[in-house]
Each structure stands twice: as C-alpha cells, then as structure tokens.
Motif scaffolding. Structure first.
Motif, PDB file in Angstrom:
ATOM      1  N   LYS A   1       0.850  -1.193   0.000  1.00 33.53           N
ATOM      2  CA  LYS A   1       0.000   0.000   0.000  1.00 33.53           C
ATOM      3  C   LYS A   1       0.886   1.243   0.000  1.00 33.53           C
ATOM      4  CE  LYS A   1      -3.928  -2.292   0.527  1.00 33.53           C
ATOM      5  NZ  LYS A   1      -4.949  -2.353  -0.547  1.00 33.53           N
ATOM      6  N   ARG A   2       0.727   2.107  -0.976  1.00 32.35           N
ATOM      7  CA  ARG A   2       1.558   3.313  -1.058  1.00 32.35           C
ATOM      8  C   ARG A   2       1.376   4.211   0.148  1.00 32.35           C
ATOM      9  NH1 ARG A   2       4.391   6.682  -0.300  1.00 32.35           N
ATOM     10  NH2 ARG A   2       5.540   8.103  -1.649  1.00 32.35           N
ATOM     11  N   GLU A   3       0.189   4.259   0.701  1.00 29.21           N
ATOM     12  CA  GLU A   3      -0.087   5.164   1.819  1.00 29.21           C
ATOM     13  C   GLU A   3       0.655   4.779   3.089  1.00 29.21           C
ATOM     14  OE1 GLU A   3      -3.868   2.575   1.176  1.00 29.21           O
ATOM     15  OE2 GLU A   3      -2.347   3.602  -0.039  1.00 29.21           O
ATOM     16  N   HIS A   4       1.247   3.605   3.110  1.00 27.75           N
ATOM     17  CA  HIS A   4       2.030   3.195   4.279  1.00 27.75           C
ATOM     18  C   HIS A   4       3.450   3.738   4.235  1.00 27.75           C
ATOM     19  CE1 HIS A   4      -0.763  -0.568   4.782  1.00 27.75           C
ATOM     20  NE2 HIS A   4      -1.342   0.558   5.139  1.00 27.75           N
ATOM     21  N   CYS A   5       3.801   4.407   3.140  1.00 30.07           N
ATOM     22  CA  CYS A   5       5.176   4.889   2.949  1.00 30.07           C
ATOM     23  C   CYS A   5       5.274   6.399   3.154  1.00 30.07           C
ATOM     24  CB  CYS A   5       5.671   4.525   1.553  1.00 30.07           C
ATOM     25  SG  CYS A   5       5.746   2.746   1.257  1.00 30.07           S
ATOM     26  N   MET A   6       6.494   6.870   3.256  1.00 24.97           N
ATOM     27  CA  MET A   6       6.792   8.283   3.473  1.00 24.97           C
ATOM     28  C   MET A   6       6.278   9.144   2.326  1.00 24.97           C
ATOM     29  SD  MET A   6      10.614   9.987   3.814  1.00 24.97           S
ATOM     30  CE  MET A   6      11.100   9.030   5.235  1.00 24.97           C
ATOM     31  N   ASP A   7       5.967  10.397   2.637  1.00 22.52           N
ATOM     32  CA  ASP A   7       5.568  11.366   1.631  1.00 22.52           C
ATOM     33  C   ASP A   7       6.643  11.484   0.543  1.00 22.52           C
ATOM     34  OD1 ASP A   7       3.918  13.939   0.868  1.00 22.52           O
ATOM     35  OD2 ASP A   7       6.013  14.585   0.985  1.00 22.52           O
ATOM     36  N   LYS A   8       6.215  11.628  -0.702  1.00 23.48           N
ATOM     37  CA  LYS A   8       7.150  11.645  -1.836  1.00 23.48           C
ATOM     38  C   LYS A   8       8.185  12.754  -1.726  1.00 23.48           C
ATOM     39  CE  LYS A   8       4.195   9.481  -5.348  1.00 23.48           C
ATOM     40  NZ  LYS A   8       3.682   9.592  -6.730  1.00 23.48           N
ATOM     41  N   ASP A   9       7.759  13.953  -1.381  1.00 21.93           N
ATOM     42  CA  ASP A   9       8.704  15.070  -1.289  1.00 21.93           C
ATOM     43  C   ASP A   9       9.730  14.850  -0.181  1.00 21.93           C
ATOM     44  OD1 ASP A   9       7.672  16.581  -3.410  1.00 21.93           O
ATOM     45  OD2 ASP A   9       6.122  17.465  -2.154  1.00 21.93           O
ATOM     46  N   LYS A  10       9.333  14.245   0.904  1.00 19.17           N
ATOM     47  CA  LYS A  10      10.267  13.961   1.992  1.00 19.17           C
ATOM     48  C   LYS A  10      11.296  12.921   1.558  1.00 19.17           C
ATOM     49  CE  LYS A  10       7.292  15.201   5.896  1.00 19.17           C
ATOM     50  NZ  LYS A  10       6.600  14.709   7.115  1.00 19.17           N
ATOM     51  N   MET A  11      10.871  11.957   0.738  1.00 16.62           N
ATOM     52  CA  MET A  11      11.816  10.970   0.211  1.00 16.62           C
ATOM     53  C   MET A  11      12.847  11.652  -0.672  1.00 16.62           C
ATOM     54  SD  MET A  11       9.177   7.787  -0.566  1.00 16.62           S
ATOM     55  CE  MET A  11      10.379   6.724  -1.360  1.00 16.62           C
ATOM     56  N   ASN A  12      12.397  12.560  -1.515  1.00 16.55           N
ATOM     57  CA  ASN A  12      13.309  13.302  -2.382  1.00 16.55           C
ATOM     58  C   ASN A  12      14.292  14.127  -1.562  1.00 16.55           C
ATOM     59  OD1 ASN A  12      13.667  16.227  -3.877  1.00 16.55           O
ATOM     60  ND2 ASN A  12      13.823  14.541  -5.329  1.00 16.55           N
ATOM     61  N   GLN A  13      13.818  14.765  -0.511  1.00 15.55           N
ATOM     62  CA  GLN A  13      14.682  15.587   0.343  1.00 15.55           C
ATOM     63  C   GLN A  13      15.724  14.736   1.056  1.00 15.55           C
ATOM     64  OE1 GLN A  13      11.877  17.673   2.842  1.00 15.55           O
ATOM     65  NE2 GLN A  13      10.888  18.627   1.074  1.00 15.55           N
ATOM     66  N   TYR A  14      15.327  13.542   1.478  1.00 13.73           N
ATOM     67  CA  TYR A  14      16.266  12.646   2.153  1.00 13.73           C
ATOM     68  C   TYR A  14      17.395  12.242   1.201  1.00 13.73           C
ATOM     69  CZ  TYR A  14      18.246   8.489   4.314  1.00 13.73           C
ATOM     70  OH  TYR A  14      19.130   7.583   4.832  1.00 13.73           O
ATOM     71  N   ILE A  15      17.041  11.847  -0.024  1.00  9.46           N
ATOM     72  CA  ILE A  15      18.059  11.450  -1.000  1.00  9.46           C
ATOM     73  C   ILE A  15      18.981  12.624  -1.310  1.00  9.46           C
ATOM     74  CG2 ILE A  15      18.436  10.666  -3.371  1.00  9.46           C
ATOM     75  CD1 ILE A  15      17.456   8.491  -1.445  1.00  9.46           C
ATOM     76  N   ALA A  16      18.427  13.840  -1.416  1.00  8.21           N
ATOM     77  CA  ALA A  16      19.240  15.025  -1.708  1.00  8.21           C
ATOM     78  C   ALA A  16      20.287  15.272  -0.630  1.00  8.21           C
ATOM     79  CB  ALA A  16      18.337  16.242  -1.866  1.00  8.21           C
ATOM     80  N   THR A  17      19.955  14.967   0.612  1.00  8.25           N
ATOM     81  CA  THR A  17      20.866  15.228   1.729  1.00  8.25           C
ATOM     82  C   THR A  17      22.157  14.432   1.599  1.00  8.25           C
ATOM     83  OG1 THR A  17      19.002  15.670   3.201  1.00  8.25           O
ATOM     84  CG2 THR A  17      21.111  15.154   4.243  1.00  8.25           C
ATOM     85  N   TYR A  18      22.072  13.209   1.081  1.00  8.50           N
ATOM     86  CA  TYR A  18      23.235  12.327   1.063  1.00  8.50           C
ATOM     87  C   TYR A  18      23.756  12.010  -0.337  1.00  8.50           C
ATOM     88  CZ  TYR A  18      21.877  11.581   5.907  1.00  8.50           C
ATOM     89  OH  TYR A  18      21.546  11.772   7.222  1.00  8.50           O
ATOM     90  N   TYR A  19      22.915  12.119  -1.359  1.00 11.39           N
ATOM     91  CA  TYR A  19      23.288  11.613  -2.674  1.00 11.39           C
ATOM     92  C   TYR A  19      23.236  12.669  -3.783  1.00 11.39           C
ATOM     93  CZ  TYR A  19      22.328   7.189  -0.237  1.00 11.39           C
ATOM     94  OH  TYR A  19      22.321   6.152   0.657  1.00 11.39           O
ATOM     95  N   SER A  20      22.948  13.892  -3.472  1.00  7.28           N
ATOM     96  CA  SER A  20      22.920  14.932  -4.499  1.00  7.28           C
ATOM     97  C   SER A  20      24.347  15.211  -4.978  1.00  7.28           C
ATOM     98  CB  SER A  20      22.313  16.214  -3.938  1.00  7.28           C
ATOM     99  OG  SER A  20      23.174  16.776  -2.955  1.00  7.28           O
ATOM    100  N   PRO A  21      24.517  15.808  -6.171  1.00  5.50           N
ATOM    101  CA  PRO A  21      25.873  16.155  -6.634  1.00  5.50           C
ATOM    102  C   PRO A  21      26.633  17.020  -5.625  1.00  5.50           C
ATOM    103  CG  PRO A  21      24.302  16.362  -8.430  1.00  5.50           C
ATOM    104  CD  PRO A  21      23.488  16.101  -7.201  1.00  5.50           C
ATOM    105  N   GLN A  22      25.935  17.960  -4.998  1.00  3.51           N
ATOM    106  CA  GLN A  22      26.593  18.832  -4.031  1.00  3.51           C
ATOM    107  C   GLN A  22      27.098  18.040  -2.824  1.00  3.51           C
ATOM    108  OE1 GLN A  22      23.597  19.283  -5.394  1.00  3.51           O
ATOM    109  NE2 GLN A  22      23.803  21.174  -6.597  1.00  3.51           N
TER     110      GLN A  22
END
Length: 388
Positions: A353-374
């Motif tokens: 069920k998708r609703e059991h998972c984290m909000d999409k924007d929060k997932m994107n922000q998490y990945i940006a923190t550790y895996y973004s080019p910067q």
C-alpha cells in the motif's frame, strides 16, 4: 587548500559510449559532481562495434572536459594473439590521449574501476608524479558469488595500482571486505553514488483511476546479477494469485533479451509484462513517476543508483537484501526482503500500500541530503583534502 580548485584527471574503465549508452553513467555523474568545485578532465578510450573509423570527441562544460576516443573492434583468428593486439592497441591509444591533454599538471589522478583503466593510469602516474592517486571501485568481480577477479592481466594490474593508491573509495562495506579478502590492502573510504535530484523528483500526476499495480524494474537486464528470471517467476506467482498488476522492464541487453522474452511466453505472461528497451534519464524519471512500486530482485549489488533514483522520485522500493540497499531503503521507503524468496516477494507486492510509505517530497529531500551532486562533491573533496 580550503577553497582551492583542484585539477583532477578522471581515467575510466566504464563510461557511456556508442555501444553502451548507459554504461558507467554513475562514473560520469561523480565527475560532474566534482566539477561543481574543481576542474575535472575525463579521458576514456574504448573499442566499439558500431564504428568503422576512429572517432575523437571533445565535450566541454564549466570546469568539466571529456576526451573520448573510440576505435573499431579488432578481430583475430588466434585468441591469444587477438588479446595481445587488443591490449597493445588500448595501451597505445590511451597514451596518445593522455599526451594530447592541454593540462601540464594534475593534483589528483582518479581511476574509476581499476581494470583496464589501471593500464593508462600507471603511465599517467609517471607523467604526473606529484599527483595523488585515488581509486573508486564499483566492480562486483571481487565478490565470491561473481568470481571474475582472476587471470594474470587483471590481478597484476590491480595489485600494482592498488599499491600506488593514496586512497581507495568504495560504495559498500561488502566491496571493501571482498577486496581485502584478495589481499588488496589500502586506505579505504566509503562514499555515495550521485543522484540528479532535480531530474529524479516527484511530479504532480493525475489521480489514479484504476486498481492496477504498476511494477517497474530498470537495469542492464543481466541475468547473472539482476536475476531477471526471478522477477518473471514473481510475476507468474502474482498472476496465479489473481493480482491485477503490470510489470515493465526498462533496459537494453541484446545478448539476453530473447531468453527473457521466451520465459515470459513460456509462462503466458505477455499481457502482464512489457520490455520497453533503453530509456534516457528523463524517460526513466517519467517511468518512475508513472509506477507504483520499484522491484529489485538481484543476486548481488553495490549501491544501485536506480534504487536511489526511484526513492528520489518518491517511488517505494521492494528489494532483496544485497549490497547497501539495507542502508539505502529506510523502513518507511519500502521493503528489504528477509530472503530472496519468490513467495516472500509476492507477499510483499500483494499486500503493498503506497499510503504506508513516506511522503514523496520527503523521500526526495532525504536522497538530496546524502546523494545529491553537491553532497557527494563535498564528501569526495573532504578525502582529497586529507591526502593533500
């Protein structure tokens, strides 16, 4: 050297080329990430099957230059003679490419995947003796389940280059331990792969109007590693359970695609599975935003970039517990299977069920923190600073 812009020479065993458009794309992303703060020069030489005359390509962006040299594949009726000819040709072409570089010195010589880039790397080290030597290794050949770290040329050049390296960067603890098990001792650091979080991001889509579970898999479709037959077996089990789903495979593998399609036909899954071939990064991002869940059922991995890209799009991932995925997929971002079991994976998809998972924007922000080019540029620059 707090804010010093370094001159970095990238020598690569894998890199996008006319035969394999996505090969080593993660290496190119590392180079582009480092160009945010440094001058990066990439040199890549390869024989390819799609050309009949040598091709020289130079691409320039801000702080980033590519020198790409492609030449026709060589053939010989005598295998050992052919191997010797290929080795000498590659060595000569790389030496020419390095000698043509406009830069007179480099601070860092960065080798990406040791073999065969170790061959020109040893020449570059002599040409630029003041440069620090850094290796980033991605190859799974050191793993016991892969077993391709063998043969005199591979082991000889690998050992020789590792002995000269000031630092060895790996994308998983498993890879580090596998290399150490082969006696490849060195100054190891774990780093992250790069995700373009501005491209791989959630998009506003229309509200879903059907109850079809859209499952996505993106890879090289290599059976030995990616276990494509296992994914097809999962689809067969889902059909037996009467789950309303569709599975899309993205990727190009001319050598094995017919075998995959024959298995789909054998199980009568043509209406449930689609192979769409190679897709560009923007097209892959679109596929991820159209899907409900990403499925990885690999036998072994390092730090699979496609998993990070899916998470960056807000797409939950179900995966076998391979490589670094346990550290990449947080509990609220998907499911890491306890075993590589067809039944366990089918259970996870059936109850998903998708609703059991984290909000999409929060997932994107998490990945940006550790895996973004910067983030990755800062991470690797910190290692460079330690060496210099």
């Amino acid at each position: 050297m707090e804010n010093k812009k370094l001159n970095i020479l990238f020598l690569c065993s894998w890199y996008p080329n006319p035969d394999e458009k996505s090969n080593g794309i993660f290496i190119k992303r590392h180079a582009q990430a480092l160009s945010l703060s440094h001058n990066v020069t990439v040199v890549f030489v390869k024989s390819v099957s799609t050309i009949h005359e040598p091709v020289s390509i130079k691409n320039e962006e801000e702080n980033f230059e590519e020198y790409l040299y492609f030449y026709p594949k060589m053939t010989s009726g005598i295998p050992i003679v052919g191997l010797a000819q290929k080795f000498l040709k590659l060595k000569a072409q790389y030496r020419k490419a390095i000698n043509r570089l406009p830069a007179t010195s480099f601070d860092i010589i960065h080798i990406n995947t040791i073999f065969p880039a170790a061959i020109p790397a040893l020449y570059a080290i002599k040409k630029y003796p003041a440069a620090k030597v850094v290796i980033t290794e991605h190859w799974s050949g050191y793993y016991p389940e892969d077993g391709n770290y063998k043969g005199k040329p591979v082991t000889y050049y690998t050992q020789k280059l590792v002995a000269k390296a000031n630092a060895i960067l790996v994308i998983s603890e498993k890879l580090k331990q596998a290399m150490l098990a082969h006696g490849l001792k060195g100054n190891y650091h774990r780093i992250h792969n790069v995700v373009d979080v501005s491209l791989f991001k959630p998009v506003i889509s229309n509200t879903k109007t059907n109850n079809i579970l859209n499952i996505l898999h993106v890879s090289s479709l290599v059976e030995r590693e990616k276990n494509i037959s296992g994914i097809i077996e999962i689809a067969r089990e889902l059909k037996n359970r009467n789950l309303n789903f569709h599975l899309t495979f993205v990727g190009e593998n001319k050598a094995e695609i017919n075998a995959h399609k024959m298995l789909v036909q054998k199980y009568n899954l043509q209406d449930k599975i689609t192979f769409v071939g190679f897709k560009t990064p923007p097209e892959v991002a679109d596929c991820m935003n159209d899907a409900d869940v990403f499925l990885l059922f690999s036998h072994y991995e390092g730090m699979p970039v496609v998993v990070l890209e899916a998470l960056s799009c807000g797409l939950p991932v179900i995966s076998t517990n391979v490589g670094e995925v346990k550290n990449m997929i947080k509990p609220e971002m998907g499911i890491v299977l306890d075993t590589a079991s067809i039944n366990e994976c089918a259970n996870a998809l059936t109850t998903y069920k998708r609703e059991h998972c984290m909000d999409k924007d929060k997932m994107n922000q998490y990945i940006a923190t550790y895996y973004s080019p910067q983030a990755v540029c800062k991470e690797i620059t910190g290692i460079y600073k330690q060496l210099l």
